[in-house]
Scaffold this motif. Structure first.
Motif, PDB file in Angstrom:
ATOM      1  N   LYS A  53       0.835  -1.201   0.000  1.00 22.00           N
ATOM      2  CA  LYS A  53       0.000   0.000   0.000  1.00 22.00           C
ATOM      3  C   LYS A  53       0.871   1.252   0.000  1.00 22.00           C
ATOM      4  CE  LYS A  53      -2.660   1.001   3.631  1.00 22.00           C
ATOM      5  NZ  LYS A  53      -2.550   2.436   4.031  1.00 22.00           N
ATOM      6  N   THR A  54       1.926   1.235   0.803  1.00 23.81           N
ATOM      7  CA  THR A  54       2.854   2.364   0.847  1.00 23.81           C
ATOM      8  C   THR A  54       3.499   2.592  -0.517  1.00 23.81           C
ATOM      9  OG1 THR A  54       3.338   2.018   3.193  1.00 23.81           O
ATOM     10  CG2 THR A  54       4.963   3.240   1.916  1.00 23.81           C
ATOM     11  N   ALA A  55       3.910   1.507  -1.156  1.00 25.36           N
ATOM     12  CA  ALA A  55       4.532   1.618  -2.482  1.00 25.36           C
ATOM     13  C   ALA A  55       3.545   2.152  -3.510  1.00 25.36           C
ATOM     14  CB  ALA A  55       5.061   0.253  -2.916  1.00 25.36           C
ATOM     15  N   MET A  56       2.308   1.680  -3.462  1.00 22.85           N
ATOM     16  CA  MET A  56       1.279   2.145  -4.393  1.00 22.85           C
ATOM     17  C   MET A  56       1.080   3.652  -4.326  1.00 22.85           C
ATOM     18  SD  MET A  56      -2.150  -0.127  -4.577  1.00 22.85           S
ATOM     19  CE  MET A  56      -2.086  -1.796  -5.205  1.00 22.85           C
ATOM     20  N   TYR A  57       1.113   4.169  -3.101  1.00 21.24           N
ATOM     21  CA  TYR A  57       0.857   5.588  -2.891  1.00 21.24           C
ATOM     22  C   TYR A  57       2.112   6.450  -3.000  1.00 21.24           C
ATOM     23  CZ  TYR A  57      -3.965   4.838  -1.301  1.00 21.24           C
ATOM     24  OH  TYR A  57      -5.303   4.538  -1.233  1.00 21.24           O
ATOM     25  N   SER A  58       3.233   5.843  -3.249  1.00 20.03           N
ATOM     26  CA  SER A  58       4.489   6.599  -3.307  1.00 20.03           C
ATOM     27  C   SER A  58       4.520   7.541  -4.504  1.00 20.03           C
ATOM     28  CB  SER A  58       5.682   5.645  -3.380  1.00 20.03           C
ATOM     29  OG  SER A  58       5.704   4.971  -4.625  1.00 20.03           O
ATOM     30  N   ALA A  59       5.342   8.565  -4.399  1.00 27.32           N
ATOM     31  CA  ALA A  59       5.464   9.543  -5.485  1.00 27.32           C
ATOM     32  C   ALA A  59       5.938   8.883  -6.775  1.00 27.32           C
ATOM     33  CB  ALA A  59       6.426  10.648  -5.063  1.00 27.32           C
ATOM     34  N   LYS A  60       6.725   7.835  -6.650  1.00 27.18           N
ATOM     35  CA  LYS A  60       7.265   7.161  -7.834  1.00 27.18           C
ATOM     36  C   LYS A  60       6.189   6.398  -8.606  1.00 27.18           C
ATOM     37  CE  LYS A  60      10.729   3.805  -9.370  1.00 27.18           C
ATOM     38  NZ  LYS A  60      11.869   2.950  -8.981  1.00 27.18           N
ATOM     39  N   TRP A  61       5.263   5.766  -7.902  1.00 25.20           N
ATOM     40  CA  TRP A  61       4.347   4.850  -8.553  1.00 25.20           C
ATOM     41  C   TRP A  61       2.910   5.348  -8.671  1.00 25.20           C
ATOM     42  CZ3 TRP A  61       6.821   1.343 -11.141  1.00 25.20           C
ATOM     43  CH2 TRP A  61       8.037   0.834 -10.662  1.00 25.20           C
ATOM     44  N   HIS A  62       2.516   6.303  -7.823  1.00 29.99           N
ATOM     45  CA  HIS A  62       1.110   6.707  -7.861  1.00 29.99           C
ATOM     46  C   HIS A  62       0.848   7.632  -9.054  1.00 29.99           C
ATOM     47  CE1 HIS A  62      -2.812   8.298  -6.549  1.00 29.99           C
ATOM     48  NE2 HIS A  62      -2.915   7.130  -5.955  1.00 29.99           N
ATOM     49  N   PRO A  63      -0.112   7.259  -9.906  1.00 28.90           N
ATOM     50  CA  PRO A  63      -0.398   8.076 -11.096  1.00 28.90           C
ATOM     51  C   PRO A  63      -1.322   9.246 -10.776  1.00 28.90           C
ATOM     52  CG  PRO A  63      -1.834   6.173 -11.063  1.00 28.90           C
ATOM     53  CD  PRO A  63      -0.938   6.045  -9.855  1.00 28.90           C
ATOM     54  N   GLU A  64      -1.470  10.140 -11.723  1.00 32.56           N
ATOM     55  CA  GLU A  64      -2.503  11.167 -11.611  1.00 32.56           C
ATOM     56  C   GLU A  64      -3.854  10.463 -11.531  1.00 32.56           C
ATOM     57  OE1 GLU A  64      -2.119  14.476 -11.450  1.00 32.56           O
ATOM     58  OE2 GLU A  64       0.080  14.324 -11.562  1.00 32.56           O
ATOM     59  N   GLU A  65      -4.798  11.057 -10.813  1.00 30.91           N
ATOM     60  CA  GLU A  65      -6.075  10.366 -10.627  1.00 30.91           C
ATOM     61  C   GLU A  65      -6.809  10.133 -11.945  1.00 30.91           C
ATOM     62  OE1 GLU A  65      -8.990  12.537  -8.376  1.00 30.91           O
ATOM     63  OE2 GLU A  65      -8.265  14.463  -9.099  1.00 30.91           O
ATOM     64  N   SER A  66      -6.532  10.963 -12.957  1.00 30.47           N
ATOM     65  CA  SER A  66      -7.171  10.787 -14.261  1.00 30.47           C
ATOM     66  C   SER A  66      -6.495   9.709 -15.106  1.00 30.47           C
ATOM     67  CB  SER A  66      -7.171  12.107 -15.024  1.00 30.47           C
ATOM     68  OG  SER A  66      -5.836  12.577 -15.201  1.00 30.47           O
ATOM     69  N   ASP A  67      -5.328   9.261 -14.667  1.00 31.16           N
ATOM     70  CA  ASP A  67      -4.577   8.227 -15.386  1.00 31.16           C
ATOM     71  C   ASP A  67      -4.876   6.879 -14.737  1.00 31.16           C
ATOM     72  OD1 ASP A  67      -2.812   6.620 -16.696  1.00 31.16           O
ATOM     73  OD2 ASP A  67      -1.025   7.814 -16.269  1.00 31.16           O
ATOM     74  N   ASP A  68      -5.590   6.034 -15.460  1.00 32.23           N
ATOM     75  CA  ASP A  68      -6.072   4.762 -14.894  1.00 32.23           C
ATOM     76  C   ASP A  68      -5.011   3.660 -14.957  1.00 32.23           C
ATOM     77  OD1 ASP A  68      -8.026   3.250 -13.633  1.00 32.23           O
ATOM     78  OD2 ASP A  68      -8.916   2.563 -15.515  1.00 32.23           O
ATOM     79  N   LYS A  69      -3.802   3.969 -14.501  1.00 30.27           N
ATOM     80  CA  LYS A  69      -2.689   3.025 -14.615  1.00 30.27           C
ATOM     81  C   LYS A  69      -2.897   1.743 -13.812  1.00 30.27           C
ATOM     82  CE  LYS A  69       1.628   5.252 -15.955  1.00 30.27           C
ATOM     83  NZ  LYS A  69       3.012   5.557 -15.546  1.00 30.27           N
ATOM     84  N   PHE A  70      -3.597   1.864 -12.699  1.00 38.47           N
ATOM     85  CA  PHE A  70      -3.768   0.698 -11.838  1.00 38.47           C
ATOM     86  C   PHE A  70      -4.660  -0.379 -12.457  1.00 38.47           C
ATOM     87  CE2 PHE A  70      -2.909   3.270  -7.685  1.00 38.47           C
ATOM     88  CZ  PHE A  70      -1.546   3.154  -7.905  1.00 38.47           C
ATOM     89  N   LYS A  71      -5.264  -0.088 -13.599  1.00 38.03           N
ATOM     90  CA  LYS A  71      -6.051  -1.124 -14.274  1.00 38.03           C
ATOM     91  C   LYS A  71      -5.142  -2.185 -14.893  1.00 38.03           C
ATOM     92  CE  LYS A  71      -6.269   0.987 -18.864  1.00 38.03           C
ATOM     93  NZ  LYS A  71      -7.122   1.549 -19.921  1.00 38.03           N
ATOM     94  N   ASP A  72      -3.873  -1.852 -15.046  1.00 36.91           N
ATOM     95  CA  ASP A  72      -2.899  -2.724 -15.710  1.00 36.91           C
ATOM     96  C   ASP A  72      -2.252  -3.654 -14.688  1.00 36.91           C
ATOM     97  OD1 ASP A  72      -0.900  -3.899 -17.162  1.00 36.91           O
ATOM     98  OD2 ASP A  72      -0.099  -2.040 -17.991  1.00 36.91           O
ATOM     99  N   ASP A  73      -2.527  -4.948 -14.796  1.00 38.07           N
ATOM    100  CA  ASP A  73      -1.961  -5.926 -13.860  1.00 38.07           C
ATOM    101  C   ASP A  73      -0.441  -5.882 -13.843  1.00 38.07           C
ATOM    102  OD1 ASP A  73      -4.442  -8.510 -14.582  1.00 38.07           O
ATOM    103  OD2 ASP A  73      -4.515  -6.782 -13.241  1.00 38.07           O
ATOM    104  N   SER A  74       0.151  -5.707 -15.006  1.00 34.45           N
ATOM    105  CA  SER A  74       1.621  -5.721 -15.078  1.00 34.45           C
ATOM    106  C   SER A  74       2.205  -4.540 -14.316  1.00 34.45           C
ATOM    107  CB  SER A  74       2.088  -5.694 -16.542  1.00 34.45           C
ATOM    108  OG  SER A  74       1.674  -4.509 -17.189  1.00 34.45           O
ATOM    109  N   TYR A  75       1.504  -3.421 -14.302  1.00 31.26           N
ATOM    110  CA  TYR A  75       1.972  -2.252 -13.551  1.00 31.26           C
ATOM    111  C   TYR A  75       1.887  -2.519 -12.052  1.00 31.26           C
ATOM    112  CZ  TYR A  75       2.655   2.668 -12.267  1.00 31.26           C
ATOM    113  OH  TYR A  75       3.145   3.841 -11.743  1.00 31.26           O
TER     114      TYR A  75
END
Length: 270
Positions: free
Chosen positions: A168-190
């Motif tokens: 959860k910490t990694a997901m929310y980190s500045a490196k990995w967390h996308p802009e809210e309009s960017d649906d990056k988390f839909k990608d399993d590989s990401y």
């Protein structure tokens, strides 16, 4: 040339002409039949295409279909449908309930600023935390990243509570967390790429297969429904004993370590 031969030649010519007309007539008939047949095939194809489009349009989306999946609860959960996720020492008397949406940029800001303080307090036994995941941003912005990230968090929780918190910490980190309009988390590989930064999840085939196969998709929907039923309208929201913890503005979650410490100490004494 005799008259008989002349007559015979004319008769033969007329016969050849008759045969040629018959051949032309047959060819024309066959051509018409082919055109009609092709037209019928075209009409059927169009009708079939329309029917297919209608059927496809009426088919439920993947996540709508997931509502009917068999529920698989991650390990380390309790409560109705495994949606109670409580982490911390059993000796801690109070519980801080944290409501977060994986796509929420304010949640990311909170985690990057205050998250480590929360984790230290939990480790020290000051309080337990109960996590409630939301996916309302998928509805508001369109997409499926919040639901998919919740499912991946379920896969991490199945490994261990520690893996869940680190992920959860990694997901929310500045490196990995996308802009809210960017649906990056839909990608399993990401999501798996982020998980590879967590020791317990790096190269973990059981975790990776759970993410790819959507093992905890139904659970993610149940978790999201718990948030929807909570009456909470925004994230991040922090509650203890049913009362919201707020920062200096008296309305929103504390967004600095100082504000959080002030709010949590008051809540623990109440």
């Amino acid at each position: 040339m005799s008259k008989r031969n002349s007559q015979a030649s004319k008769t033969a010519a007329r016969e050849r002409l008759r045969q040629e007309r018959e051949r032309q007539a047959k060819r024309s008939k066959i051509k018409r039949q082919v055109i009609v047949a092709c037209s019928m095939v075209g009409v059927l194809a169009i009708a079939g295409g329309i029917s297919y489009a209608v059927v496809q349009g009426n088919k439920p989306s993947y996540w709508e279909s997931a509502k009917d999946d068999k529920l698989v609860k991650p390990a380390n959960t309790t409560g109705t449908n495994g949606t109670t996720v409580t982490i911390g020492k059993s000796t801690a008397k109070k519980t801080l309930v944290m409501y977060e949406d994986p796509r929420c940029p304010i949640c990311a800001q909170f985690e990057q600023t205050v998250g480590s303080t929360v984790d230290k307090d939990v480790e020290a036994g000051k309080f337990k935390i109960e996590y409630v995941g939301a996916s309302f941003l998928d509805k508001g912005l369109g997409g499926e990243g919040s639901k998919n990230a919740l499912s991946a968090l379920g896969a991490a929780l199945n490994v261990s509570p520690e893996a869940f918190l680190e992920y959860k910490t990694a997901m929310y980190s500045a490196k990995w967390h996308p802009e809210e309009s960017d649906d990056k988390f839909k990608d399993d590989s990401y999501l798996i790429k982020i998980a590879d930064t967590v020791d317990a999840l790096k190269g973990n085939k059981t975790f990776q297969n759970a993410v790819k196969n959507g093992t905890y998709d139904k659970w993610a929907l149940e978790m999201s429904a718990k948030f929807d039923d909570s009456g909470v309208t925004g994230t991040p929201t922090l509650k203890m004993d049913g009362k919201a913890l707020t920062g200096s503005d008296g309305q929103n979650a504390p967004m600095t370590v100082a504000e959080f410490n002030t709010a949590i100490e008051a809540a623990l004494k109440a």
